[in-house]
Scaffold this motif. Structure first.
Motif, PDB file in Angstrom:
ATOM      1  N   GLN A  29      13.844  -2.275  19.482  1.00 28.38           N
ATOM      2  CA  GLN A  29      13.945  -2.070  18.040  1.00 28.38           C
ATOM      3  C   GLN A  29      12.671  -2.332  17.265  1.00 28.38           C
ATOM      4  N   TYR A  39       1.575  11.870  26.473  1.00 27.57           N
ATOM      5  CA  TYR A  39       1.123  11.511  25.111  1.00 27.57           C
ATOM      6  C   TYR A  39      -0.369  11.792  24.916  1.00 27.57           C
ATOM      7  N   ILE A  52       2.186  -2.924  17.279  1.00 25.78           N
ATOM      8  CA  ILE A  52       0.967  -2.659  16.519  1.00 25.78           C
ATOM      9  C   ILE A  52      -0.226  -2.708  17.465  1.00 25.78           C
ATOM     10  N   ALA A  56       4.611   0.795   9.774  1.00 30.19           N
ATOM     11  CA  ALA A  56       3.862  -0.470   9.764  1.00 30.19           C
ATOM     12  C   ALA A  56       2.999  -0.600  11.024  1.00 30.19           C
ATOM     13  N   ALA A  57       3.422   0.070  12.095  1.00 28.54           N
ATOM     14  CA  ALA A  57       2.670  -0.032  13.344  1.00 28.54           C
ATOM     15  C   ALA A  57       1.395   0.804  13.314  1.00 28.54           C
ATOM     16  N   ARG A  99      -4.800  -5.838  15.675  1.00 21.96           N
ATOM     17  CA  ARG A  99      -3.956  -6.284  14.555  1.00 21.96           C
ATOM     18  C   ARG A  99      -3.011  -7.381  15.021  1.00 21.96           C
ATOM     19  N   LEU A 124       3.921   6.199  21.523  1.00 20.46           N
ATOM     20  CA  LEU A 124       2.658   5.456  21.474  1.00 20.46           C
ATOM     21  C   LEU A 124       2.803   4.101  20.789  1.00 20.46           C
ATOM     22  N   VAL A 125       3.806   3.945  19.933  1.00 21.09           N
ATOM     23  CA  VAL A 125       4.026   2.632  19.326  1.00 21.09           C
ATOM     24  C   VAL A 125       5.145   1.891  20.069  1.00 21.09           C
ATOM     25  N   GLU A 126       5.345   2.305  21.316  1.00 16.90           N
ATOM     26  CA  GLU A 126       6.265   1.605  22.228  1.00 16.90           C
ATOM     27  C   GLU A 126       7.712   1.638  21.719  1.00 16.90           C
ATOM     28  N   LEU A 127       8.123   2.812  21.273  1.00 16.77           N
ATOM     29  CA  LEU A 127       9.533   3.021  20.931  1.00 16.77           C
ATOM     30  C   LEU A 127      10.055   4.179  21.795  1.00 16.77           C
ATOM     31  N   ALA A 156      12.468   0.324  12.731  1.00 16.43           N
ATOM     32  CA  ALA A 156      11.698  -0.220  13.860  1.00 16.43           C
ATOM     33  C   ALA A 156      10.247  -0.487  13.477  1.00 16.43           C
ATOM     34  N   GLY A 157       9.841  -0.049  12.299  1.00 18.15           N
ATOM     35  CA  GLY A 157       8.481  -0.343  11.839  1.00 18.15           C
ATOM     36  C   GLY A 157       7.449   0.681  12.279  1.00 18.15           C
ATOM     37  N   LEU A 158       7.866   1.947  12.373  1.00 16.61           N
ATOM     38  CA  LEU A 158       6.920   2.981  12.824  1.00 16.61           C
ATOM     39  C   LEU A 158       5.688   3.020  11.928  1.00 16.61           C
ATOM     40  N   THR A 207      12.812   4.740  23.376  1.00 17.77           N
ATOM     41  CA  THR A 207      14.183   5.209  23.177  1.00 17.77           C
ATOM     42  C   THR A 207      14.244   6.166  21.988  1.00 17.77           C
ATOM     43  N   ALA A 224       4.994   7.794  33.569  1.00 11.80           N
ATOM     44  CA  ALA A 224       3.716   7.703  32.855  1.00 11.80           C
ATOM     45  C   ALA A 224       2.539   7.960  33.784  1.00 11.80           C
TER      46      ALA A 224
END
Lengths: 420, 232
Positions: free
Chosen positions: B199, A181, B203, A287-288, B207, A248-251, A283-285, A253, A42
């Motif tokens: 997993q 990114y 956010i 929702a993030a 938030r 950017l949403v810390e996923l 993983a909630g992409l 992998t 990074a």
């Protein structure tokens, strides 16, 4: 003895590489992730090799030099692409068609082993904000930061901010052009309060879409091109965009997985995007990403065209009028909200649809001169609307999501060089 | 300093009924101090870099770390109520009949959030994330970076060991020796924490702040009240 063993172990570790994406002849960087032998860092502080992919603008050279000098020793620069000069030795360059993993590994091993000399500083060893002496009242004294015009420049200059008037909580800095990114080539002058953006100005515009993504669309102007190749390139482009958002949403992998899927699609392998999409949903992409974040109005979406326009609900796609596509039952997919969530969903939908089209018509050719809908916004003159108008008031992480929810062609039109 | 805090956190965890490195009467308070000082240390790590992304990471960490620390303290005080003691060995012993994870089901999940926050991982990685080029660690390389990454892992392990003792009965268990149970439970929680890291999406900080202050903190306070009523 122990040092020798540690050195050998270090040489076997994934090669820590900081990537500077170039403008011309930039190769498919995601290909490097397939082997698992390369670690994209990074920050240049965590890398030993600066990988320059393609050729950069001449005006970006000072930024490249600064990145280079931030790398710890031992360090080296590796050029990947066809546009580099021949005076660079063989160990530090690779053609864009070649796989650079083995040369990178060899160079890293030599660096760690000491058989390849670490590169010296490119810039003179001077502080970026030198001490300006002591003021009339002793301000800016030795060892101090701060004081205008005396002393060193503070990272947080005493400027009133737009939210609560706190004077010490504002600072101005340049971001870009080479950062993970971050739209390649884009340099913004950003004023922060904490991690909230107060204002942003374009210093340098971003690079246009990569040559490797443009190639089949450009080729179509002169010769027949397989529909499958056009659609695979579309899927690859969209997956690369999705991979940035996932990071950017810390996923990380899943981001890596998206890039590997993109590389495999480019290599004509049969891959499904569905499992990746399901994993991202679990993983909630979505929702993030805050609903309504980065929403643009209808006029702007129509001006930009491409997936951005379709994410705003407009069923406009030149493939709709193409008999080849019509025979395959093609119908444009659309979203409604015209925000970041919608644009990401649009990329997923279009990538899945592209792969379905490619597998349904593996041998169909599109006639030369036919206008194929590209996977990015319309390439047209710059717009009056600036992407920087979307950023004030956003937190840094949200601002990055907004920037990365547009493709590079859209950003080129929304972030041209400011005219004085 | 960060690694030392992780080490001092582990020091109060009992390995068996007879062995604990630091048998403190106020073990829970000690852990609270570890959490508070971690916030300070991570902030200083980002601030001392004198660079914008390190500073942003530091700001974000403090904003999220402080309210998460409050949640964690509510959970730990609730766990101390049945034991009528702030000492960790007594809290473990109070779980001979029933583990706290059953008695106070909200405690463990909320405490695990602290684990992610203290070692800034996954959905709680606001300090060292890729969007700020490595954040507080953006300007370090070589040995200092190795120590920093080691400290993050050490803190994650410390939180898992603490959670295993406070909510899963620590060294208590049949057939195997006490330390083996503690290691097993700690490893299981580490696995859960690593899975959560990979997993769950993150956010935006504002938030997350809203979520913590308006939902998780009131929930943790209700949990404390509930634990108090049960302990009466």
């Amino acid at each position: 003895m122990a040092v020798t063993i540690l050195g050998r172990l270090a040489a076997r570790a994934p090669v820590p590489v900081f990537v500077a994406m170039g403008r011309d002849g930039a190769p498919a960087i995601e290909h490097l992730l397939k082997s698992g032998d390369i670690d994209f860092t990074a920050t240049p502080r965590h890398a030993n090799i600066l990988l320059v992919a393609g050729r950069t603008r001449e005006s970006d050279q000072p930024y490249l030099d600064r990145l280079h000098d931030q790398m710890p020793h031992p360090r080296a620069t590796f050029w990947w692409g066809d546009a580099h000069s021949d005076d660079i030795d063989e160990a530090r360059r690779s053609a864009s068609a070649d796989d650079p993993v083995a040369p990178l590994r060899a160079l890293y091993r030599k660096l760690i082993g000491g058989s390849y000399a670490s590169e010296t500083h490119r810039l003179s060893d001077e502080p970026p904000a030198p001490w300006r002496g002591r003021g009339d009242h002793g301000q800016g004294g030795e060892g101090m930061m701060g004081g205008v015009p005396y002393g060193r420049m503070m990272p947080m200059p005493p400027t009133p901010d737009i939210r609560d008037g706190l004077a010490l909580d504002v600072y101005r800095t340049q971001v870009g052009p080479f950062m993970p990114y971050w739209p390649a080539g884009l340099i913004l002058e950003v004023t922060f309060q904490g991690d909230v953006i107060q204002s942003a100005e374009v210093v340098q515009p971003p690079y246009p879409p990569r040559d490797i993504d443009r190639e089949p669309f450009d080729r179509l102007l002169h010769e027949q091109t397989p529909l499958a190749q056009i659609e695979r390139t579309r899927a690859t482009h969209h997956l690369a965009c999705i991979a940035r958002v996932l990071s950017l949403v810390e996923l990380p992998t899943l981001s890596r997985r998206a890039q590997i899927v993109a590389a495999r699609i480019r290599a004509n392998e049969t891959v499904a995007i569905g499992p990746l999409r399901k994993a991202a949903a679990r993983a909630g992409l979505m929702a993030a990403i805050k609903p309504g974040l980065g929403r643009i109005d209808d006029d702007l979406a129509c001006e930009l065209g491409g997936p951005v326009r379709r994410a705003a609900g407009h069923v406009l796609d030149s493939r709709n009028d193409d008999p080849t596509y019509t025979r395959l039952g093609f119908t444009p997919v659309t979203q409604k909200q015209s925000d970041c969530q919608a644009r990401v969903a649009q990329w997923f939908d279009e990538a899945e649809q592209a792969l379905a089209l490619a597998s349904a018509a593996p041998h169909i050719l599109i006639a030369q001169g036919q206008l194929a809908e590209p996977p990015w916004a319309l390439r047209a003159p710059p717009l009056d609307y600036r992407v920087t108008e979307l950023l004030p008031g956003l937190e840094w992480s949200e601002a990055l999501l907004v920037l990365n929810s547009f493709d590079s062609a859209a950003l080129c039109r929304m972030a041209p060089l400011e005219t004085p | 300093m960060y690694a030392a805090l992780a080490g001092s956190g582990v020091a109060i965890v009992p390995f068996s009924s007879a062995s604990v490195l630091a048998d403190l009467e106020v073990g829970i308070v000690w852990w609270g101090a570890v959490e508070a000082l971690t916030v300070v240390v991570v902030f200083l790590h980002g601030w001392s870099a004198n660079a914008q992304f390190g500073l942003i990471g530091a700001y974000r960490y403090v904003a999220i770390g402080l309210p998460v620390m409050l949640i964690s303290m509510f959970m730990l005080i609730a766990a101390a109520l049945p034991a009528e003691s702030l000492a960790l060995p007594q809290i473990v012993e109070s779980q001979r009949g029933l583990w706290n994870v059953i008695r106070q089901p909200l405690g463990l999940p909320l405490f695990l959030l602290l684990g992610l926050s203290l070692s800034f991982r996954g959905p709680f990685n606001y300090a060292d994330s890729a969007d700020i080029a490595g954040g507080t660690a953006a300007e370090v390389s070589g040995a200092p970076r190795l120590v920093w990454e080691f400290a993050r892992l050490a803190m994650l392990t410390a939180v898992a060991a603490m959670a295993a003792s406070v909510f899963l009965g620590g060294y208590l268990g049949p057939w195997l020796p006490g330390p083996a149970w503690l290691v097993l439970k700690t490893a299981t929680l580490l696995l859960v924490l690593v899975c959560l890291t990979e997993q769950l999406a993150r956010i935006s900080p504002s938030r997350m702040m809203t979520l913590i202050w308006t939902t998780l903190l009131p929930l943790s306070f209700l949990h404390l009240v509930w634990a108090g009523v049960l302990a009466l």
